[in-house]
Design a protein around this motif. Structure first.
Motif, short mmCIF file in Angstrom:
data_model
loop_
_atom_site.label_atom_id
_atom_site.label_comp_id
_atom_site.label_asym_id
_atom_site.label_seq_id
_atom_site.Cartn_x
_atom_site.Cartn_y
_atom_site.Cartn_z
N PRO A 66 -2.44 7.49 9.25
CA PRO A 66 -1.58 7.47 8.19
C PRO A 66 -2.40 7.12 6.95
O PRO A 66 -3.75 6.62 6.97
N PHE A 67 -1.91 7.65 5.93
CA PHE A 67 -2.71 7.52 4.83
C PHE A 67 -3.96 8.38 4.38
O PHE A 67 -4.73 8.09 3.31
N TYR A 68 -4.15 9.02 5.41
CA TYR A 68 -5.46 9.75 5.16
C TYR A 68 -5.16 10.86 4.10
O TYR A 68 -6.10 10.77 3.18
N ASP A 69 -4.06 11.29 3.80
CA ASP A 69 -3.90 12.26 2.86
C ASP A 69 -3.99 11.67 1.30
O ASP A 69 -4.69 12.00 0.49
N PHE A 70 -3.73 10.42 1.54
CA PHE A 70 -3.91 9.63 0.04
C PHE A 70 -5.43 9.28 -0.32
O PHE A 70 -5.80 9.94 -1.31
N LEU A 71 -6.33 9.25 0.92
CA LEU A 71 -7.79 8.99 0.61
C LEU A 71 -8.25 10.17 0.28
O LEU A 71 -9.12 10.40 -0.83
N GLU A 72 -7.85 11.52 0.90
CA GLU A 72 -8.38 12.70 0.41
C GLU A 72 -7.94 13.08 -0.76
O GLU A 72 -8.72 13.73 -1.60
N GLY A 73 -6.81 12.70 -1.29
CA GLY A 73 -6.42 13.09 -2.63
C GLY A 73 -7.21 12.45 -3.75
O GLY A 73 -7.48 12.93 -4.91
N CYS A 74 -7.64 11.07 -3.53
CA CYS A 74 -8.68 10.43 -4.36
C CYS A 74 -9.98 11.16 -4.43
O CYS A 74 -10.41 10.65 -5.46
N VAL B 144 0.86 -1.36 -0.10
CA VAL B 144 -0.24 0.09 0.04
C VAL B 144 0.79 1.19 0.06
O VAL B 144 0.73 2.29 -0.93
N SER B 145 2.08 1.38 0.78
CA SER B 145 2.84 2.49 0.86
C SER B 145 3.44 2.82 -0.21
O SER B 145 3.66 3.72 -0.73
N SER B 146 3.98 1.48 -1.03
CA SER B 146 4.44 2.00 -2.28
C SER B 146 3.35 2.53 -3.46
O SER B 146 3.85 3.47 -4.39
N LEU B 147 2.29 1.74 -3.40
CA LEU B 147 1.63 2.19 -4.59
C LEU B 147 0.60 3.65 -4.44
O LEU B 147 0.34 4.26 -5.14
N THR B 148 0.62 3.99 -3.19
CA THR B 148 -0.08 5.29 -2.86
C THR B 148 0.69 6.37 -3.20
O THR B 148 0.24 7.65 -3.38
N LYS B 149 1.87 6.26 -3.37
CA LYS B 149 2.75 7.11 -4.07
C LYS B 149 2.39 7.56 -5.18
O LYS B 149 3.10 8.59 -6.02
N GLN C 89 -7.39 1.80 -8.67
CA GLN C 89 -7.36 2.75 -7.62
C GLN C 89 -8.44 2.33 -6.62
O GLN C 89 -8.17 2.51 -5.40
N CYS C 90 -9.53 1.95 -7.06
CA CYS C 90 -10.62 1.67 -6.00
C CYS C 90 -10.18 0.51 -5.12
O CYS C 90 -10.23 0.59 -3.87
N LEU C 91 -9.52 -0.67 -5.54
CA LEU C 91 -8.76 -1.65 -4.88
C LEU C 91 -7.91 -1.17 -3.99
O LEU C 91 -7.87 -1.38 -2.63
N LEU C 92 -7.35 -0.13 -4.46
CA LEU C 92 -6.04 0.43 -3.57
C LEU C 92 -6.77 1.12 -2.63
O LEU C 92 -6.29 1.03 -1.18
N ILE C 93 -7.57 2.03 -2.60
CA ILE C 93 -8.55 2.61 -1.49
C ILE C 93 -8.86 1.58 -0.41
O ILE C 93 -8.90 1.67 0.73
N ARG C 94 -9.50 0.33 -0.93
CA ARG C 94 -9.96 -0.79 -0.14
C ARG C 94 -8.83 -1.28 0.73
O ARG C 94 -8.91 -1.35 2.16
N TYR C 95 -7.59 -1.41 0.23
CA TYR C 95 -6.59 -2.08 0.85
C TYR C 95 -5.98 -0.90 1.85
O TYR C 95 -5.75 -1.32 2.92
N THR C 96 -5.96 0.26 1.44
CA THR C 96 -5.55 1.14 2.34
C THR C 96 -6.21 1.33 3.54
O THR C 96 -5.96 1.39 4.60
#
Lengths: 886, 203
Positions: free
Chosen positions: A254-262, A217-222, A231-238
């Motif tokens: 952690p990773f909230y910024d990624f969700l918000e970015g989506c 997750v941390s590598s792909l969210t970058k 991307q939907c899958l990645l959100i679920r994993y995150t």
């Protein structure tokens, strides 16, 4: 339409009914399938026949085993043809026929040839077919090709291999897991769907390895994910990673910024997935919610019904926990009340009912009244339930809400709908004292014109209990006595009982009730007459104004505390004799089932659908299982079975969990074992339990498991004796002991000689909570009051520094193992104090009620006041002891 | 929660709720009668709605159903209650548009049944065992329709092969219809071949 009404429709009907499959018949098509055997194949003709066969299957026709085999063999001949179209149909047909293992061999070589063909379409489809029908042994032969296919430059081929991998992971995990390098390469693919399939497979391969998922997750969210689906899958994993790390990490999520970015992604499905993920975060804050709510609000005014539905459904869920966060959307929500799509409109209304404040209630009710007339019953029920919870939230508004309910009660509607309304009124009467009298009158008016016998009798029963306690009981008599004139026998009988209750409770009414009951003696139904006679006798006093005896009241109002099933059995067994039937001889053992909690708002079904069925009661199953084992048969009645406790990590060689069965003087541990190694057969499996840290327990029996083959769970038991009726606690260490035999995976035969081996399991504890049953009560206040303060014990405790109030509340609930009532286990955010109500049954069948008052003392210190009421002082003390020592 | 988006079934029904083509990917409906009961329920629940311009959505029995109608064809895609509605709608749109392309705009029941092989292949290309394979209608239709082409052959030959195939089809069709070969048919066959050669030359 039985007669030809309209002439001009005739020829149009003919045309509409035309179908190339008109008059198709299985036998004839099977005959036609002989063309597959022609030496000179006609691809077009063959395609047509396959289409016909598929059409038959699609329409629900089935082939017998012989027919299927014949068709299958015939179809395999078609691999000779080079026609691509025909080959495609052959692939589909083989998948539909799902051939048996010995048949698969026939097509294997043809499919393997296609799998290595130069034509992409052949490769992709052959992989899908072969993986669908293959078994483990064949898989090792084709594994090399599959690995190549995963990194094939043609995306269709790669996707076919990856998707097949996802399916195969269920049956042959050890093989698919070997492909992770190739899969990882495919995750970087430029083709959108390949990336999606690769990500899904990679995650499934690693799902039990939290660290690996975290890294993924941390590598792909970058940011290297192109496909919206991926991307939907990645959100679920995150969000899964966030959920699992929530307990260990403090501070920023952690990773909230990624969700918000989506939320700013260009694909709607990604935006929505991210918004939904944010709203479902554990303990989400208002600040975190805001951006998600904003995008959902935009969706509310979309022209696409699907977007509006998705948004309003999510907001509806948010409104249950964070009503304030959703109020911004109220204006958009109100315009959705008139939405063409009734699902959307209903969701909008129920959301509004949840977020509405006291002042907006009246306006909202007006809007809903118009809306109610043109929706189906199932939606109306949802609205009624929402209104009920709204009324409980704003008791001051009970007048207008009650009015609304009585209005819709008068309108047309089916049984379920009417029942929902009546139930709601009953709950409101019970919980809002001011609403009682108007509510009862509404119900009285309803039974004047009620077509449902069930509802009439329920309401009459309820009137009998509540009516006598009102300020002017006499005004209900007229409604009740009217039933005796106008209704069917069942309702008449119920009305007679209700009249008797009024007579018993209100002494001044007694003479008048007597007159009415006497009239009922001439009824033409046996039951009605019998009841009238019975009540005239029990009330006694010949119609004078006298005090009613306690035992009469008990008889009329006391609940029948014998399970009806048991009573029925006893009555069936009773043989008419001199000795009269003794009701006290009926066994009272109740199958415990927590009562449905009606008031907990957090547990309400969220959507329009019915609430998901709860887990089936396993108590019965356990009881059956244990009583079938002779060693345990004399232990008496099973008091409680715990939920399974895992004694091994996931993904180990042997998976073992334990269920603790508590009897009055015994404890039985049921070890559920699963052998996850195909090459091994375990025999004579036992668990050696060391009870040196559990002084009060003495091992009395154990039941070994004779054999434990691969992947078929088995149980072994160990029983302990303990002092009767006492909640003894202790720690047990466990060792799995067995004889292991090698198994040849190809033949499935075990070798004759085995080796004795041991396997260390984790420790197991018997705690105080094991002696308390979770049994809810529907109205805690009533139960508390009726229990009385005789055996009350109150004390205060300091719980020391705690992470949050909610955490402290949960810790105490877990410690006591009791059922939280009325949704009080949920602590509102940022509150400084909280009251939590618990109920349960202590060993020895003693009812226990607990009121916990928590308060924050200083920044983090939690103080708690514990009040316990039960039927036995010793039990109240025991509860305090549990808390004091916990 | 099911982490990978999954499709429970795809249905194509006619305007009376009868099957044109259906495909189930879930064991939730183990028997044919269970399947038919579900189809009937979905059909009655949706038949009065207007799902012709935009895909519509409903929820019942803990399933989410997205649907779209054209003429006398009713398209449905079902997912679990926690499924992302927009993903389901994307699959529906892919199926709907692909069928439109394959039937060359004549989307009605008769045309669909006459080209049932294409519809079945189309279903096969969209979802595999519940997992979404492809949602782009053009790609789906392309994969289904590519079958008259021999990928291995060079481009110029391809067109000739194609043309000859068409010619052969014409011929067989007229043979089937008339049972004798009138001069006209032979002439049209000749024309077809000439056309094909012309096309081949120009590419």
């Amino acid at each position: 339409m039985a007669q030809p009404l309209v002439k001009k429709d005739d020829d149009r009907d003919d045309e509409a009914d035309y179908s190339p499959f008109l008059g198709i018949e299985k036998g004839a098509v099977l005959q036609e399938a002989r063309v597959f055997n022609d030496p000179q194949l006609d691809p077009r003709r063959c395609s047509q026949v396959i289409t016909k066969l598929l059409y038959l299957l699609n329409q629900g026709e089935t082939f017998t085993k012989v027919e299927a085999t014949e068709v299958f063999f015939a179809v395999t001949k078609l691999f000779q043809s080079k026609d691509i179209g025909l080959r495609r149909m052959v692939y589909v047909m083989i998948k539909e026929l799902s051939p048996s293992a010995d048949e698969v061999i026939i097509v294997t070589s043809s499919l393997m040839k296609d799998m290595t063909s130069k034509t992409d379409m052949y490769r992709a489809n052959a992989i899908r077919v072969l993986c669908r029908i293959t078994d483990g042994t064949l898989l090792t032969q084709i594994e090399r090709y599959l690995k190549q296919a995963i990194v094939d430059k043609n995306p269709v081929v790669a996707s076919a291999a990856l998707v097949s991998g996802i399916h195969l992971l269920q049956t042959n995990p050890e093989i698919v897991k070997r492909w992770s390098n190739e899969v990882q390469e495919a995750v970087q693919s430029r083709a959108a769907l390949v990336q999606f399939h690769a990500l899904a497979l990679l995650h499934q391969i690693r799902q039990n390895d939290r660290l690996a998922v975290n890294k993924l997750v941390s590598s792909l969210t970058k940011g290297s994910v192109r496909s919206p689906l991926a991307q939907c899958l990645l959100i679920r994993y995150t969000s899964q990673v966030i959920r699992e790390s929530a307990n260990t990490q403090a501070g920023d999520r952690p990773f909230y910024d990624f969700l918000e970015g989506c939320l700013r992604h260009k694909a709607e499905m990604v935006i929505f997935e991210a918004a939904r993920a944010i709203t479902e975060l554990n303990g989400v804050t208002t600040r975190e919610l805001t951006p998600a709510i904003t995008v959902l609000q935009l969706f509310l005014s979309s022209s696409k019904p699907v977007l509006r539905f998705a948004a309003v459904r999510t907001l509806n869920k948010v409104a249950m926990t964070h009503p304030m966060a959703v109020t911004n959307c109220n204006i958009d929500m109100e315009s959705l009340i008139s939405d063409q799509n009734r699902s959307i409109a209903t969701l909008a209304i129920t959301t509004l009912l949840k977020t509405g404040n006291e002042s907006s209630v009246d306006r909202l009710m007006k809007q809903i009244t118009n809306f109610m007339s043109d929706i189906a019953d199932e939606f109306k029920i949802v609205v009624v339930e929402a209104i009920r919870s709204l009324c409980l939230k704003f008791p001051l508004k009970h007048r207008s809400l009650m009015n609304f309910l009585s209005n819709i009660l008068r309108e047309e509607g089916g049984f379920d709908y009417k029942k929902a309304i009546v139930d709601s009124i009953v709950i409101l009467i019970r919980d809002i004292p001011e609403a009682k009298e108007t509510g009862l009158l509404h119900l009285c008016e309803f039974i004047e014109d009620c077509e449902f016998t069930y509802l009439s009798t329920q309401i009459l029963h309820f009137l009998g209990i509540e009516g006598p306690k009102t300020s002017d009981p006499s005004k209900y008599i007229r409604y009740i006595y009217n039933r005796v004139h106008l209704e069917n026998a069942t309702v008449r009988a119920a009305a007679v009982s209700t009249l008797a209750k009024f007579g018993a409770m209100v002494d001044t009414l007694k003479p008048r009730i007597f007159v009415l009951l006497r009239r009922c003696l001439f009824d033409n139904d046996d039951e009605v007459r019998d009841r009238a006679t019975l009540y005239l006798n029990t009330l006694g006093g010949d119609g004078a104004v006298v005090q009613t005896g306690e035992d009469v009241k008990e008889f009329l109002f006391g609940s029948l505390d014998i399970p009806l099933v048991n009573l029925e059995n006893s009555l069936k067994n009773y043989e008419p004799s001199e000795e009269s039937f003794d009701i006290y001889s009926v066994p009272r053992e109740v199958k415990t089932q927590p009562l449905a909690e009606k008031k907990a708002p957090g547990k309400k079904p969220t959507g329009l659908g019915a609430p998901p069925a709860g887990p089936p009661s396993t108590v019965d199953a356990y009881e059956k299982l244990l009583s079938s084992i002779p060693e345990f048969a004399n232990f008496g009645k099973l008091f409680k079975s715990s939920a399974p406790v895992e004694l091994t990590e996931a993904e180990t060689e042997y998976a073992v969990n334990v269920v603790k069965h508590i009897f009055d003087g015994h404890v039985v541990f049921q070890y559920n074992c699963t052998n996850t190694i195909p090459e091994q057969l375990l025999e004579n499996v036992t668990v050696i339990v060391d009870a040196s840290e559990a002084e009060e327990f003495a091992e009395v029996a154990s039941k070994p498991l004779r054999s434990l083959p691969y992947d078929s769970p088995g149980q072994t038991f160990v029983a302990f004796e303990k002092p009767e009726g006492i909640p003894a606690v202790g720690k047990f260490s466990n060792m799995l002991r067995f004889i292991v035999k090698e198994v040849d995976p190809s033949t499935g035969e075990a070798e004759d000689d085995g080796v004795e081996d041991e396997y260390q399991l984790e420790e197991l504890e018997v705690v105080a909570a094991d002696y308390i049953l979770k049994v809810g009560v529907s109205n805690f206040r009533n139960a508390w009051e009726s229990m009385g303060a005789d055996c009350e014990r109150i004390d205060e405790y300091g719980l020391g520094p705690r992470e949050s109030l909610a955490e402290a509340v949960n810790a105490v609930i877990d410690l006591l193992g009791m059922q939280p009532c009325e949704g009080t286990e949920v602590v509102p955010n940022n509150s400084r104090s909280h009251t939590c109500l618990l109920s349960g049954v202590y060993i020895g069948n003693v009812k226990v009620l607990v009121r916990l008052q928590f308060g924050l003392d200083g920044p983090k210190d939690v103080a708690m006041k514990l009040a316990v009421r039960s039927e036995d002082e010793a039990v109240s003390d025991a509860i305090h002891e549990i808390v004091a020592s916990g | 929660m099911e982490l990978c988006p999954s499709i429970k079934n795809i249905l194509l029904l006619d305007s009376e709720g009868n099957r044109v083509a259906v495909k189930y990917y879930s064991d939730d409906w183990p028997t044919n009668s269970a399947k038919e009961a579900f189809e009937r329920a979905v059909f009655t629940k949706t038949q009065k709605t207007n799902a012709r311009t935009e895909a519509e959505i409903t929820m019942f029995d803990n399933y989410i159903v997205v649907y779209k109608f054209v003429q006398d064809l009713h398209f449905f895609v079902t997912g679990g209650e926690n499924e992302n509605e927009i993903i389901l709608a994307t699959v529906l749109q892919g199926f709907f548009d692909a069928v439109g392309l394959l039937l060359r705009g004549n989307e009605d029941k008769r045309e669909a049944l006459e080209n049932l092989d294409l519809i079945l292949l189309c279903l096969d290309e969209i979802v595999d065992g519940g997992i979404i394979l492809e949602t782009d209608a053009n790609v789906i239709a392309g994969k289904v329709d590519s079958h008259s082409m021999d990928v291995g052959a060079p481009l110029s030959e391809q067109t000739i092969t194609q043309a000859l195939a068409t010619a052969r089809e014409h011929l067989t069709r007229s043979l089937l219809q008339t049972e004798y070969i009138p001069d006209v048919t032979l002439m049209s066959l000749q024309a077809c071949i000439l056309d094909a050669i012309f096309v081949a030359d120009s590419t």
